[in-house]
Design an enzyme around this catalytic site. Structure first.
Site, short mmCIF file in Angstrom:
data_model
loop_
_atom_site.label_atom_id
_atom_site.label_comp_id
_atom_site.label_asym_id
_atom_site.label_seq_id
_atom_site.Cartn_x
_atom_site.Cartn_y
_atom_site.Cartn_z
N THR A 137 0.82 -1.21 0.00
CA THR A 137 0.00 0.00 0.00
C THR A 137 0.86 1.26 0.00
O THR A 137 1.99 1.25 0.52
CB THR A 137 -0.91 0.01 1.24
OG1 THR A 137 -1.58 1.27 1.35
CG2 THR A 137 -0.11 -0.22 2.52
N ASP A 138 0.29 2.35 -0.53
CA ASP A 138 0.98 3.63 -0.48
C ASP A 138 1.13 4.15 0.94
O ASP A 138 1.97 5.01 1.23
CB ASP A 138 0.26 4.67 -1.34
CG ASP A 138 -1.19 4.92 -0.94
OD1 ASP A 138 -1.69 4.27 -0.01
OD2 ASP A 138 -1.82 5.78 -1.58
N TYR A 161 -2.14 -0.53 10.64
CA TYR A 161 -2.27 -1.24 9.36
C TYR A 161 -1.04 -1.03 8.49
O TYR A 161 -0.40 -1.98 8.02
CB TYR A 161 -3.53 -0.78 8.63
CG TYR A 161 -3.50 -1.06 7.14
CD1 TYR A 161 -3.49 -2.37 6.66
CD2 TYR A 161 -3.47 -0.02 6.22
CE1 TYR A 161 -3.44 -2.63 5.29
CE2 TYR A 161 -3.43 -0.27 4.85
CZ TYR A 161 -3.41 -1.58 4.39
OH TYR A 161 -3.36 -1.84 3.04
N LYS A 165 2.01 -3.66 7.19
CA LYS A 165 2.36 -3.89 5.78
C LYS A 165 3.84 -3.55 5.53
O LYS A 165 4.52 -4.25 4.76
CB LYS A 165 1.46 -3.03 4.88
CG LYS A 165 -0.02 -3.38 4.95
CD LYS A 165 -0.34 -4.74 4.37
CE LYS A 165 -0.38 -4.72 2.86
NZ LYS A 165 -0.86 -6.02 2.31
#
Length: 344
Positions: A137-138, A161, A165
């Site tokens: 994810t960015d 979150y 990641k």
């Protein structure tokens, strides 16, 4: 991607897609199954609250599709799966992804997203998998109002979150650095479209408005997000799958950016047919913000552009398709009403 016609079952390539009953992964599976009959696509999904096999109804009975229910955190199950299925390629989507929930149960996010990825990597490495694509994810970059991040930018995650990641990415890259195991990482902007569980902002606002309820906007609503339609992300991942280089990271960014409050206004005008700003504002309810809410994520995507990918779906077309889909499919998940509650 190298093919081997001698694989068991008569298929050239056997792809494992984790989290395949979820949002982006279900679109990926449908594209692979429909357009690549030479691939056997194996969907591994735990069927958590945000997953639905209804997302895959259109290909459920196809000869080159197989569903297995299981947990990536079950190391014994995962090891047996790789031994039994002779997996060639892994597309690893499975994760806990809702930022709001990550503040309430950060350990679960760390366990599933980081430990689950490590378990999967170990089994894939031992099975000599030819390519392992990790969908990240960015948000691992953290927020920035000015800076546009490229693949070499430092990771500064600001929520549990994103932290989980980023930690998982570190394990992925370790397998490349230590073993030259052929991994690829993708970091994607926000994705929207059919099949997304309505806890995320676009399906949440659509579903609330279709039930004649107000959009619940966290904080000021000034936060901006870049959005990509699901099919564009599938095309990007197919590009990485085919020509992405092992050991590399690819940003999958969008050229469309909108604030959360403006997103709400556009959806209100579309669904409720409001004719004035005052009438539109009546459908907007500002609620408590989550503990950290980055104002903006911005990425440079020249690296994947150089592989031949660019987004194709215009925002107007994509959002109209999305709104239309939720009219008839809101109840594809169990207890979905809980998803529409604001963050507490």
């Amino acid at each position: 991607m190298q093919e081997d016609s001698g694989l068991p079952g008569g298929f050239c390539t056997r792809l494992l897609v984790t989290g395949g009953a979820g949002f982006i992964a279900s679109h990926m599976i449908i594209s692979l199954v429909e357009n690549h009959p030479e691939y056997l696509v194996i969907n591994l999904d735990k069927l958590d609250y945000c997953a639905s096999l209804k997302n895959l109804d259109s290909i459920a009975n196809r000869a080159n599709y197989k569903f297995l229910q299981g947990d990536i955190c079950d190391s014994h199950f995962v090891k047996q799966l790789f031994e039994a299925e002779h997996i060639d390629v892994v597309l690893h989507f499975a994760a806990q992804t809702h930022v709001d929930l990550s503040f309430l149960d950060s350990f679960k996010f760390a366990y599933v997203n980081t430990c689950g990825t490590h378990i999967l990597l170990t089994a894939a490495y031992e099975a000599s998998v030819k390519k392992f694509v990790y969908i990240s994810t960015d948000e691992v970059y953290g927020g920035s109002l000015e800076e546009e991040f490229d693949e070499t930018s430092p990771k500064r995650p600001t929520n549990p979150y994103a932290s989980s990641k980023a930690a998982a990415e570190s394990f992925v890259l370790f397998f490349w650095e230590r073993y030259k195991f052929p991994v690829v990482i993708t970091r994607c902007s926000n994705v929207y479209g059919p099949h997304q569980y309505p806890e995320k902002v676009i399906p949440k606002f659509i579903s609330l408005l279709q039930q004649n309820r107000k959009c619940c906007i966290q904080g000021t609503g000034r936060q901006t997000r870049s959005f990509l339609y699901a099919s564009d992300v599938v095309d990007a991942l197919l590009t990485v799958l085919k020509v992405g280089k092992a050991g590399e990271i690819y940003n999958i960014g969008s050229n469309f950016e909108i604030s959360v409050s403006q997103l709400a206004r556009e959806l209100i005008q579309m669904i409720q047919n409001t004719s004035s700003e005052t009438e539109t504002e009546c459908w907007m309810d500002y609620v408590k913000d989550r503990p950290v809410n980055d104002l903006r994520y911005a990425m440079k995507s020249e690296k994947i552009h150089n592989l031949g990918w660019r987004p194709k779906v215009h925002w107007k077309d994509g959002i109209e398709r999305t709104v239309a889909w939720y009219k008839n499919n809101f109840h594809n998940w169990k207890n979905v009403e809980h998803a529409l509650e604001p963050f507490i």
